[in-house]
Design an enzyme around this catalytic site. Structure first.
Site, PDB file in Angstrom:
ATOM      1  N   ASP A  10      48.544  26.270 -24.865  1.00  0.00           N
ATOM      2  CA  ASP A  10      48.131  26.099 -26.267  1.00  0.00           C
ATOM      3  C   ASP A  10      46.714  26.604 -26.573  1.00  0.00           C
ATOM      4  OD1 ASP A  10      50.573  24.854 -26.196  1.00  0.00           O
ATOM      5  OD2 ASP A  10      49.875  22.928 -26.958  1.00  0.00           O
ATOM      6  N   ASP A  52      52.080  25.733 -29.419  1.00  0.00           N
ATOM      7  CA  ASP A  52      52.505  24.730 -30.383  1.00  0.00           C
ATOM      8  C   ASP A  52      53.008  25.464 -31.625  1.00  0.00           C
ATOM      9  OD1 ASP A  52      52.574  21.989 -29.992  1.00  0.00           O
ATOM     10  OD2 ASP A  52      50.772  21.576 -31.151  1.00  0.00           O
ATOM     11  N   HIS A  54      54.851  24.345 -34.991  1.00  0.00           N
ATOM     12  CA  HIS A  54      55.416  23.281 -35.811  1.00  0.00           C
ATOM     13  C   HIS A  54      55.911  23.779 -37.169  1.00  0.00           C
ATOM     14  CE1 HIS A  54      54.070  20.276 -33.034  1.00  0.00           C
ATOM     15  NE2 HIS A  54      52.784  20.454 -33.268  1.00  0.00           N
ATOM     16  N   HIS A  86      48.623  21.117 -38.141  1.00  0.00           N
ATOM     17  CA  HIS A  86      48.090  22.136 -37.234  1.00  0.00           C
ATOM     18  C   HIS A  86      49.222  22.994 -36.686  1.00  0.00           C
ATOM     19  CE1 HIS A  86      49.383  18.896 -34.549  1.00  0.00           C
ATOM     20  NE2 HIS A  86      49.536  19.826 -33.616  1.00  0.00           N
ATOM     21  N   LYS A 111      56.889  25.281 -28.575  1.00  0.00           N
ATOM     22  CA  LYS A 111      57.214  23.856 -28.465  1.00  0.00           C
ATOM     23  C   LYS A 111      56.842  23.162 -29.770  1.00  0.00           C
ATOM     24  CE  LYS A 111      52.863  22.707 -26.076  1.00  0.00           C
ATOM     25  NZ  LYS A 111      52.320  21.683 -26.962  1.00  0.00           N
ATOM     26  N   CYS A 156      48.486  17.872 -24.158  1.00  0.00           N
ATOM     27  CA  CYS A 156      49.462  18.896 -23.778  1.00  0.00           C
ATOM     28  C   CYS A 156      49.308  19.358 -22.330  1.00  0.00           C
ATOM     29  CB  CYS A 156      49.400  20.059 -24.756  1.00  0.00           C
ATOM     30  SG  CYS A 156      49.865  19.542 -26.436  1.00  0.00           S
TER      31      CYS A 156
END
Length: 213
Positions: A10, A52, A54, A86, A111, A156
């Site tokens: 990340d 990441d 989202h 975020h 993810k 993470c």
């Protein structure tokens, strides 16, 4: 000996200076990452990354619950810290850091795409109900040892390392390539202790370069 892989966790704009969920000194990990990338490339070892990723309505976002960021609560029946919005898919904040040597990265694993559950680990969601493709990729490439660093130590990175160990990988953590959120001041220190107790080996970058040649 099966090859190793460097797993960069990340290293994204939103976790670095000026980002929506900036980790203190998060930018300082990029130089460490680039040195490790060069080290791995010189030895023919793979470089991979997690990201990441989202949806805008992700359930881990405080904005979805009308609460302040960093408020504790529950999501999908699991303890959850509610975060600032975020790493929204395709946003600038979700992109890997621009100074990272991205051309060397062989594969990127998204993810946190399911809005109903968070996903700190690069291997599983927090409920361990869904896997990412990371484990299958590593096994397909006969990789059984990881070098792990990134953001954030206490979330993470920690959960990625613990899952990797549980899946049977040998794990080396580069401590100065990690930085933590540290909602509580000792969270990162406790995370390193937890990783070590579970079987990870901790190195500074200098120690790694010295011991590995």
């Amino acid at each position: 000996m099966p090859p190793r892989a460097l797993l960069l966790v990340d290293l994204q704009n939103d976790f670095c200076a000026g980002g929506a969920l900036a980790v203190p000194e998060g930018d300082s990990t990029v130089d460490v990452a680039n040195r490790l990338i060069d080290w791995c490339q010189s030895r023919g070892e793979a470089v991979i990354a997690s990201q990441d990723w989202h949806p805008a309505n992700h359930g881990s976002f405080a904005s979805q619950h009308g609460v302040e960021p960093y408020t504790p609560g529950q999501l999908d029946g699991l303890p959850q810290t509610f975060w600032p919005d975020h790493c929204v898919q395709n946003s600038e904040g979700a992109q890997l850091h621009p100074l990272l040597h991205q051309k060397a990265i062989a594969a990127v694993f998204h993810k946190g795409e399911n809005p109903l559950v968070d996903s700190y680990s690069a291997f599983f969601d927090n409920g361990r109900r869904q896997k990412t493709s990371l484990d299958d990729w590593l096994r397909d490439h006969e990789i059984d040892e990881l070098i792990v660093m990134g953001l954030a130590t206490d979330y993470c990175v920690k959960f990625t390392v613990l899952d990797a160990l549980q899946l049977g990988y040998k794990v080396n953590v580069i401590t100065d390539g990690c930085r933590g959120v540290n909602i509580q001041p000792q969270d990162s220190a406790h995370a390193f202790m937890e990783m070590s107790a579970a079987g990870a080996t901790l190195y500074t970058l200098a120690d790694w370069e010295e011991t590995q040649g």
